[in-house]
Design an enzyme around this catalytic site. Structure first.
Site, PDB file in Angstrom:
ATOM      1  N   HIS A   1      -1.755  -7.362   2.686  1.00  0.00           N
ATOM      2  CA  HIS A   1      -1.703  -8.012   3.997  1.00  0.00           C
ATOM      3  C   HIS A   1      -2.835  -7.640   4.948  1.00  0.00           C
ATOM      4  O   HIS A   1      -2.936  -8.199   6.038  1.00  0.00           O
ATOM      5  CB  HIS A   1      -0.326  -7.816   4.644  1.00  0.00           C
ATOM      6  CG  HIS A   1      -0.036  -6.435   5.129  1.00  0.00           C
ATOM      7  ND1 HIS A   1      -0.078  -6.116   6.467  1.00  0.00           N
ATOM      8  CD2 HIS A   1       0.327  -5.312   4.486  1.00  0.00           C
ATOM      9  CE1 HIS A   1       0.260  -4.843   6.607  1.00  0.00           C
ATOM     10  NE2 HIS A   1       0.512  -4.334   5.413  1.00  0.00           N
TER      11      HIS A   1
ATOM     12  N   SER B   1      -3.665  -2.805  -0.380  1.00  0.00           N
ATOM     13  CA  SER B   1      -2.546  -3.574   0.169  1.00  0.00           C
ATOM     14  C   SER B   1      -3.008  -5.007   0.418  1.00  0.00           C
ATOM     15  O   SER B   1      -4.149  -5.226   0.835  1.00  0.00           O
ATOM     16  CB  SER B   1      -2.107  -2.930   1.489  1.00  0.00           C
ATOM     17  OG  SER B   1      -1.228  -3.792   2.183  1.00  0.00           O
TER      18      SER B   1
ATOM     19  N   GLN C   1      -7.509   0.328   3.936  1.00  0.00           N
ATOM     20  CA  GLN C   1      -8.328  -0.220   5.025  1.00  0.00           C
ATOM     21  C   GLN C   1      -9.736  -0.572   4.566  1.00  0.00           C
ATOM     22  O   GLN C   1     -10.461  -1.278   5.276  1.00  0.00           O
ATOM     23  CB  GLN C   1      -8.399   0.763   6.203  1.00  0.00           C
ATOM     24  CG  GLN C   1      -7.084   0.952   6.928  1.00  0.00           C
ATOM     25  CD  GLN C   1      -6.648  -0.298   7.708  1.00  0.00           C
ATOM     26  OE1 GLN C   1      -7.425  -1.208   7.958  1.00  0.00           O
ATOM     27  NE2 GLN C   1      -5.369  -0.349   8.072  1.00  0.00           N
TER      28      GLN C   1
ATOM     29  N   ASN D   1      -7.327   4.542   9.066  1.00  0.00           N
ATOM     30  CA  ASN D   1      -6.751   3.361   9.713  1.00  0.00           C
ATOM     31  C   ASN D   1      -6.763   3.438  11.232  1.00  0.00           C
ATOM     32  O   ASN D   1      -6.619   2.418  11.897  1.00  0.00           O
ATOM     33  CB  ASN D   1      -5.319   3.134   9.222  1.00  0.00           C
ATOM     34  CG  ASN D   1      -4.500   4.399   9.223  1.00  0.00           C
ATOM     35  OD1 ASN D   1      -4.878   5.393   8.614  1.00  0.00           O
ATOM     36  ND2 ASN D   1      -3.384   4.379   9.921  1.00  0.00           N
TER      37      ASN D   1
ATOM     38  N   CYS E   1       1.967   1.892  12.289  1.00  0.00           N
ATOM     39  CA  CYS E   1       3.040   2.673  11.679  1.00  0.00           C
ATOM     40  C   CYS E   1       3.524   3.765  12.626  1.00  0.00           C
ATOM     41  O   CYS E   1       4.660   4.187  12.570  1.00  0.00           O
ATOM     42  CB  CYS E   1       2.566   3.309  10.385  1.00  0.00           C
ATOM     43  SG  CYS E   1       1.603   2.184   9.393  1.00  0.00           S
TER      44      CYS E   1
ATOM     45  N   GLY F   1       0.817  -1.201   0.000  1.00  0.00           N
ATOM     46  CA  GLY F   1       0.000   0.000   0.000  1.00  0.00           C
ATOM     47  C   GLY F   1       0.857   1.260   0.000  1.00  0.00           C
ATOM     48  O   GLY F   1       0.516   2.258  -0.627  1.00  0.00           O
ATOM     49  N   THR F   2       1.966   1.207   0.691  1.00  0.00           N
ATOM     50  CA  THR F   2       2.850   2.382   0.753  1.00  0.00           C
ATOM     51  C   THR F   2       3.343   2.742  -0.647  1.00  0.00           C
ATOM     52  O   THR F   2       3.267   3.904  -1.063  1.00  0.00           O
ATOM     53  CB  THR F   2       4.040   2.097   1.693  1.00  0.00           C
ATOM     54  OG1 THR F   2       3.523   1.861   3.006  1.00  0.00           O
ATOM     55  CG2 THR F   2       5.011   3.266   1.735  1.00  0.00           C
TER      56      THR F   2
ATOM     57  N   THR G   1      11.277  -7.140 -12.081  1.00  0.00           N
ATOM     58  CA  THR G   1      10.636  -8.423 -12.378  1.00  0.00           C
ATOM     59  C   THR G   1       9.413  -8.605 -11.493  1.00  0.00           C
ATOM     60  O   THR G   1       9.492  -8.445 -10.270  1.00  0.00           O
ATOM     61  CB  THR G   1      11.639  -9.578 -12.160  1.00  0.00           C
ATOM     62  OG1 THR G   1      12.773  -9.315 -12.988  1.00  0.00           O
ATOM     63  CG2 THR G   1      11.032 -10.922 -12.526  1.00  0.00           C
TER      64      THR G   1
HETATM   65  N1  PLP Z   1      -2.560   3.154   3.988  1.00  0.00           N
HETATM   66  C1  PLP Z   1      -3.257   2.790   5.074  1.00  0.00           C
HETATM   67  C2  PLP Z   1      -4.551   3.462   5.378  1.00  0.00           C
HETATM   68  C3  PLP Z   1      -2.770   1.773   5.913  1.00  0.00           C
HETATM   69  O1  PLP Z   1      -3.472   1.423   6.993  1.00  0.00           O
HETATM   70  C4  PLP Z   1      -1.540   1.154   5.596  1.00  0.00           C
HETATM   71  C5  PLP Z   1      -0.968   0.121   6.479  1.00  0.00           C
HETATM   72  O2  PLP Z   1      -1.082   0.153   7.673  1.00  0.00           O
HETATM   73  C6  PLP Z   1      -0.863   1.570   4.432  1.00  0.00           C
HETATM   74  C7  PLP Z   1      -1.397   2.580   3.668  1.00  0.00           C
HETATM   75  C8  PLP Z   1       0.447   0.963   4.049  1.00  0.00           C
HETATM   76  O3  PLP Z   1       0.274  -0.302   3.445  1.00  0.00           O
HETATM   77  P1  PLP Z   1       1.516  -1.337   3.424  1.00  0.00           P
HETATM   78  O4  PLP Z   1       1.687  -1.821   4.823  1.00  0.00           O
HETATM   79  O5  PLP Z   1       1.036  -2.420   2.479  1.00  0.00           O
HETATM   80  O6  PLP Z   1       2.675  -0.619   2.879  1.00  0.00           O
END
Ligand code: PLP
Length: 386
Positions: A205, A203, A183, A155, A329, A69-70, A241
């Site tokens: 996970h 994302s 989320q 989140n 985070c 997601g990042t 890749t």
């Molecule tokens: N955006 C939100 C709202 C999230 O809650 C998170 C992860 O906690 C992310 C982005 C980041 O995703 P990733 O952990 O896959 O980099």
């Protein structure tokens, strides 16, 4: 163990492991290779893209697999803003909400610091909602705006924004609109054309796929500068890749959570409401944070004045209940959460925040037990501090 931290991460689902396993073992080809093994990998990757596109209701070519997601947020925010300004130097403003995840917040901070963009932050109300009228007034005519971004679901407190209304406002001002839907996956409608967004980040996970895979929807025709250069994979948007196994994992997980979404939402909302009512009733001084009803079915977040979030979290862990003090985070820092302070919650109260988040298989008895432990933990911490 009672795991109430699903918004931080989830275990990988068995069906997902089974779907990706062959692509980690005997079908290990590189999708760019011109032989049978490579072509099979390319075909499987295309299949994963088609499956994900079906859930999002878009064209497969509008999807880019990323490392999470990042990265999906970074690519959309930086890539679109840089491309938009390159085609018209007047577009120097970026508009975001005050409760964005660091993946968006830090990306625009970088664009301001290194590329000279001007960032304007739309405040939220006490329940973490963005008022469309305020958003529209910050956007103005939009001619000098490179990009607007508002997250779909927060989140930390679970508040869900009226994304289609906000996207419509941005589109009417000819401003590309990005949303972080990390989320929201599995809980909210991800039909991107109906939402009207130009880009959307997901994302793996959070929905039963491994950590380290994500997805970016980028509407056809929206210009975006790649951030990673190299072999031109993912239509030149994201070289490197391709991680075929993880792309398959993400597409499989997305399909699974989409298939029974209505039933999952209904169940989670029922048990969440029961949990919220119990906590407010039984835990002295408990305050619910976020919007009362427009919130993720899977998230209940509170402040417990007279405690410290970290102390209650440790007490709960000692009794086998796992939750989060704010977002994972931001964990490890003493600073109160930016999201809670942006909602107008006093710093000392924000430091008492806890988030409980769960999957669709949660049982009401489990949450009842968690509430017992929570009430006892809060009482112990309050006693120690008084
Ligand atoms: N955006 C939100 C709202 C999230 O809650 C998170 C992860 O906690 C992310 C982005 C980041 O995703 P990733 O952990 O896959 O980099």
């Amino acid at each position: 163990m009672i795991y109430l931290d699903a918004a931080a991460t989830t275990p990988v689902r068995r069906e997902v492991i089974e779907a990706m396993f062959p692509f980690l073992t005997n079908q290990f080809g590189n999708p760019s290779s011109h032989h049978g093994l490579g072509e099979a990998a390319a075909e499987a990757l295309a299949g994963a893209r088609r499956e994900a596109a079906e859930v999002l209701g878009c064209q497969p070519e509008e999807l880019t697999f990323t490392s999470g997601g990042t990265e999906a947020n970074n690519l959309a925010v930086k890539g679109i803003a840089l491309a938009r300004r390159a085609s018209n130097s007047r577009r120097n403003r970026i508009v975001i909400s005050s409760i964005e995840h660091p993946a968006v917040f830090e990306s625009v901070e970088y664009l301001a610091r290194v590329h000279g963009f001007v960032v304007e932050v739309v405040p939220v109300g006490p329940d973490a909602t963005v008022d469309p009228a305020v958003f529209a007034s910050v956007l103005g005519a939009g001619t000098d705006v490179a990009l607007a971004a508002v997250m779909y679901a927060n989140n930390e407190v679970g508040t869900v924004q009226d994304i289609s209304v906000l996207a419509h406002i941005a589109t009417s001002a000819a401003v590309p609109f990005h949303t972080d839907a990390v989320q929201g996956a599995g809980w909210l409608d991800l039909a991107v054309y109906e939402l009207g967004v130009d880009s959307l980040a997901l994302s793996g996970h959070k929905i039963g796929a491994p950590k380290g895979v994500g997805l970016l929807y980028l509407r056809g025709g929206v210009q975006c500068e790649p951030l990673v250069h190299g072999g031109g994979q993912e239509r030149g948007l994201r070289s490197g890749t391709e991680n075929v196994a993880f792309a398959i994992a993400l597409a499989t997980a997305l399909g699974l959570v989409d298939a029974d979404r209505q039933a999952r939402v209904q169940h989670a909302e029922t048990v969440r409401e029961m949990f919220i009512a119990q906590v407010l009733d039984r835990v002295p001084g408990a305050l619910l944070t976020g919007h009362r009803t427009r919130r993720l079915p899977s998230v209940a977040s509170f402040c417990f004045p007279g405690t410290s979030g970290e102390s209650v979290l440790l007490e709960l862990e000692r009794n086998d209940v796992i939750c989060s003090s704010g977002s994972a985070c931001a964990a490890g820092s003493d600073e109160p959460s930016m999201v809670l302070t942006a909602m107008g919650i006093e710093r000392s109260v924000a430091q008492t925040a806890l988030r409980f988040s769960f999957g669709a298989d949660i049982m009401s008895e489990t949450l009842e037990k968690a509430c017992d432990e929570l009430a006892a933990a809060v009482r112990r911490v309050q006693r120690l501090r008084s």
